[in-house]
Scaffold this motif. Sequence first.
Motif, PDB file in Angstrom:
ATOM      1  N   LYS A 231      31.701   3.985  -7.881  1.00  0.00           N
ATOM      2  CA  LYS A 231      32.289   4.420  -9.136  1.00  0.00           C
ATOM      3  C   LYS A 231      32.062   5.915  -9.390  1.00  0.00           C
ATOM      4  CE  LYS A 231      31.798  -0.154 -11.234  1.00  0.00           C
ATOM      5  NZ  LYS A 231      33.238  -0.427 -11.340  1.00  0.00           N
ATOM      6  N   GLY A 232      31.495   6.614  -8.397  1.00  0.00           N
ATOM      7  CA  GLY A 232      31.265   8.040  -8.520  1.00  0.00           C
ATOM      8  C   GLY A 232      30.197   8.420  -9.523  1.00  0.00           C
ATOM      9  N   LEU A 233      29.233   7.505  -9.740  1.00  0.00           N
ATOM     10  CA  LEU A 233      28.211   7.738 -10.757  1.00  0.00           C
ATOM     11  C   LEU A 233      26.847   8.060 -10.169  1.00  0.00           C
ATOM     12  CD1 LEU A 233      29.171   4.778 -13.132  1.00  0.00           C
ATOM     13  CD2 LEU A 233      29.636   7.218 -13.487  1.00  0.00           C
ATOM     14  N   LEU A 234      26.744   8.160  -8.859  1.00  0.00           N
ATOM     15  CA  LEU A 234      25.436   8.402  -8.245  1.00  0.00           C
ATOM     16  C   LEU A 234      25.584   9.239  -6.984  1.00  0.00           C
ATOM     17  CD1 LEU A 234      22.373   7.740  -8.178  1.00  0.00           C
ATOM     18  CD2 LEU A 234      22.934   5.776  -6.744  1.00  0.00           C
ATOM     19  N   ASP A 235      24.710  10.231  -6.853  1.00  0.00           N
ATOM     20  CA  ASP A 235      24.667  11.059  -5.649  1.00  0.00           C
ATOM     21  C   ASP A 235      23.206  11.332  -5.298  1.00  0.00           C
ATOM     22  OD1 ASP A 235      25.334  12.622  -3.511  1.00  0.00           O
ATOM     23  OD2 ASP A 235      25.702  14.439  -4.691  1.00  0.00           O
ATOM     24  N   MET A 236      22.507  10.274  -4.903  1.00  0.00           N
ATOM     25  CA  MET A 236      21.094  10.377  -4.522  1.00  0.00           C
ATOM     26  C   MET A 236      20.870   9.535  -3.281  1.00  0.00           C
ATOM     27  SD  MET A 236      19.016  10.091  -8.147  1.00  0.00           S
ATOM     28  CE  MET A 236      17.417  10.126  -7.316  1.00  0.00           C
ATOM     29  N   SER A 237      19.845   9.891  -2.527  1.00  0.00           N
ATOM     30  CA  SER A 237      19.528   9.123  -1.324  1.00  0.00           C
ATOM     31  C   SER A 237      18.903   7.788  -1.690  1.00  0.00           C
ATOM     32  CB  SER A 237      18.554   9.914  -0.443  1.00  0.00           C
ATOM     33  OG  SER A 237      17.268   9.975  -1.049  1.00  0.00           O
ATOM     34  N   PHE A 238      19.024   6.830  -0.796  1.00  0.00           N
ATOM     35  CA  PHE A 238      18.437   5.507  -1.009  1.00  0.00           C
ATOM     36  C   PHE A 238      16.933   5.616  -1.213  1.00  0.00           C
ATOM     37  CE2 PHE A 238      16.605   1.582   0.857  1.00  0.00           C
ATOM     38  CZ  PHE A 238      17.096   0.681  -0.070  1.00  0.00           C
ATOM     39  N   TYR A 239      16.285   6.431  -0.394  1.00  0.00           N
ATOM     40  CA  TYR A 239      14.834   6.572  -0.500  1.00  0.00           C
ATOM     41  C   TYR A 239      14.422   7.094  -1.866  1.00  0.00           C
ATOM     42  CZ  TYR A 239      10.134   8.414   0.116  1.00  0.00           C
ATOM     43  OH  TYR A 239       8.813   8.691  -0.052  1.00  0.00           O
ATOM     44  N   SER A 240      15.135   8.088  -2.374  1.00  0.00           N
ATOM     45  CA  SER A 240      14.805   8.667  -3.679  1.00  0.00           C
ATOM     46  C   SER A 240      14.890   7.631  -4.791  1.00  0.00           C
ATOM     47  CB  SER A 240      15.740   9.835  -4.002  1.00  0.00           C
ATOM     48  OG  SER A 240      15.615  10.869  -3.050  1.00  0.00           O
ATOM     49  N   VAL A 241      15.821   6.706  -4.646  1.00  0.00           N
ATOM     50  CA  VAL A 241      16.023   5.690  -5.669  1.00  0.00           C
ATOM     51  C   VAL A 241      14.969   4.584  -5.578  1.00  0.00           C
ATOM     52  CG1 VAL A 241      17.606   3.947  -6.576  1.00  0.00           C
ATOM     53  CG2 VAL A 241      18.478   6.177  -5.860  1.00  0.00           C
ATOM     54  N   VAL A 242      14.698   4.095  -4.366  1.00  0.00           N
ATOM     55  CA  VAL A 242      13.758   2.971  -4.256  1.00  0.00           C
ATOM     56  C   VAL A 242      12.316   3.405  -4.477  1.00  0.00           C
ATOM     57  CG1 VAL A 242      15.260   1.660  -2.712  1.00  0.00           C
ATOM     58  CG2 VAL A 242      13.521   3.181  -1.724  1.00  0.00           C
ATOM     59  N   ALA A 243      12.032   4.696  -4.350  1.00  0.00           N
ATOM     60  CA  ALA A 243      10.660   5.179  -4.544  1.00  0.00           C
ATOM     61  C   ALA A 243      10.275   5.256  -6.015  1.00  0.00           C
ATOM     62  CB  ALA A 243      10.492   6.551  -3.891  1.00  0.00           C
ATOM     63  N   LEU A 244      11.247   5.174  -6.912  1.00  0.00           N
ATOM     64  CA  LEU A 244      10.969   5.254  -8.345  1.00  0.00           C
ATOM     65  C   LEU A 244      10.295   3.977  -8.850  1.00  0.00           C
ATOM     66  CD1 LEU A 244      14.372   6.733  -9.606  1.00  0.00           C
ATOM     67  CD2 LEU A 244      12.208   7.971  -9.364  1.00  0.00           C
ATOM     68  N   GLY A 245       9.451   4.135  -9.875  1.00  0.00           N
ATOM     69  CA  GLY A 245       8.871   2.976 -10.533  1.00  0.00           C
ATOM     70  C   GLY A 245       9.949   2.150 -11.210  1.00  0.00           C
ATOM     71  N   GLU A 246       9.651   0.887 -11.498  1.00  0.00           N
ATOM     72  CA  GLU A 246      10.654  -0.025 -12.036  1.00  0.00           C
ATOM     73  C   GLU A 246      11.205   0.447 -13.382  1.00  0.00           C
ATOM     74  OE1 GLU A 246      13.161  -3.395 -12.027  1.00  0.00           O
ATOM     75  OE2 GLU A 246      12.062  -2.314 -10.462  1.00  0.00           O
ATOM     76  N   ASP A 247      10.340   0.869 -14.287  1.00  0.00           N
ATOM     77  CA  ASP A 247      10.807   1.303 -15.607  1.00  0.00           C
ATOM     78  C   ASP A 247      11.711   2.534 -15.503  1.00  0.00           C
ATOM     79  OD1 ASP A 247       9.461  -0.758 -16.812  1.00  0.00           O
ATOM     80  OD2 ASP A 247       7.716   0.451 -17.360  1.00  0.00           O
ATOM     81  N   THR A 248      11.300   3.488 -14.661  1.00  0.00           N
ATOM     82  CA  THR A 248      12.095   4.709 -14.477  1.00  0.00           C
ATOM     83  C   THR A 248      13.450   4.381 -13.865  1.00  0.00           C
ATOM     84  OG1 THR A 248      10.087   6.012 -14.187  1.00  0.00           O
ATOM     85  CG2 THR A 248      12.147   7.005 -13.451  1.00  0.00           C
ATOM     86  N   PHE A 249      13.441   3.503 -12.855  1.00  0.00           N
ATOM     87  CA  PHE A 249      14.698   3.113 -12.211  1.00  0.00           C
ATOM     88  C   PHE A 249      15.654   2.473 -13.211  1.00  0.00           C
ATOM     89  CE2 PHE A 249      17.168  -0.382 -10.394  1.00  0.00           C
ATOM     90  CZ  PHE A 249      17.988   0.334  -9.532  1.00  0.00           C
ATOM     91  N   LYS A 250      15.160   1.531 -14.002  1.00  0.00           N
ATOM     92  CA  LYS A 250      16.022   0.839 -14.956  1.00  0.00           C
ATOM     93  C   LYS A 250      16.569   1.794 -16.011  1.00  0.00           C
ATOM     94  CE  LYS A 250      14.901  -3.344 -16.240  1.00  0.00           C
ATOM     95  NZ  LYS A 250      14.119  -4.506 -16.744  1.00  0.00           N
TER      96      LYS A 250
END
Length: 280
Positions: A231-250
């Motif tokens: 949907k063109g709403l994200l431009d980050m690497s997979f690693y950068s996203v999964v490394a975030l804490g759960e609250d921050t990710f949500k």
Amino acid sequence: MPRLRNSLFPLLRAASPLPSPIHRRACRLLSTSTAITPAPFSLEDYLVASCGLAPTQAREVSKKAFHELSRAHRRPSDELSSSRINSASNPDAILALLSGVGLSRDDIAVVVSADPLILRASVKNIAPRLLALRDRLVATISRNSKDRVAAKLEFYKRILGVSESEVSTAVSKMPNILRFSDEILLRKIKFLVSEAAMEPRYIVERPVLLALSLEKRLLPRHYVIKVLQEKGLLDMSFYSVVALGEDTFKSKFIDRHKDSVPGLADTYAAARAGIMPSRI
């Protein structure tokens, strides 16, 4: 494992018949559990869920327990049920006692693997079992740990196709990756390479990827990433996203897009529960 050896001494004192907070907590667990009709007890499942053993290891330890019971009762092991493990005391109380004096989940897994029938000991008579275990257990840990570490390092070298020094560096960053079974690691590596399009060297340079839960972290977040990218709403690497804490990710990727991507929160929760939707 010096920490485990050192922890056994206060544990022996805590297991004496004298009243203590640990005993009171354990006794409350025992009294509470006996007031409720328990579900059928499966030792193998309990070893996985509560003691942290891998399924294959739990199967072997369960067999060991029934073999020891068979010898003790002079009956064939197939005539003994899992309830015999649970008959003398509540295994939860024993785990509470072990945990209450500082033993980690990994330490408890080692103790239970060495003496599975410790789970049916009463809180008062656990001390003699630990005394019998103490010297044999520390020697076994020392011997087996070297073999397990060497085998695990060789596994990483073979599967990821990297050098020993690269694997050693990864382990120094994240020692936790040594404790996962080969089966679990193979599933994670297959996913990271095939689905997340990561190179093996990239993975070994970021060993936290191997320590994260496949079902609770990697798969659900990969799904969210794909939806947002399409949907063109994200431009980050997979690693950068999964490394975030759960609250921050949500907050960053679920709550922020609740209006532009209706249903994302529900499908993410479902994915974490093991239900992977085909598409929102």
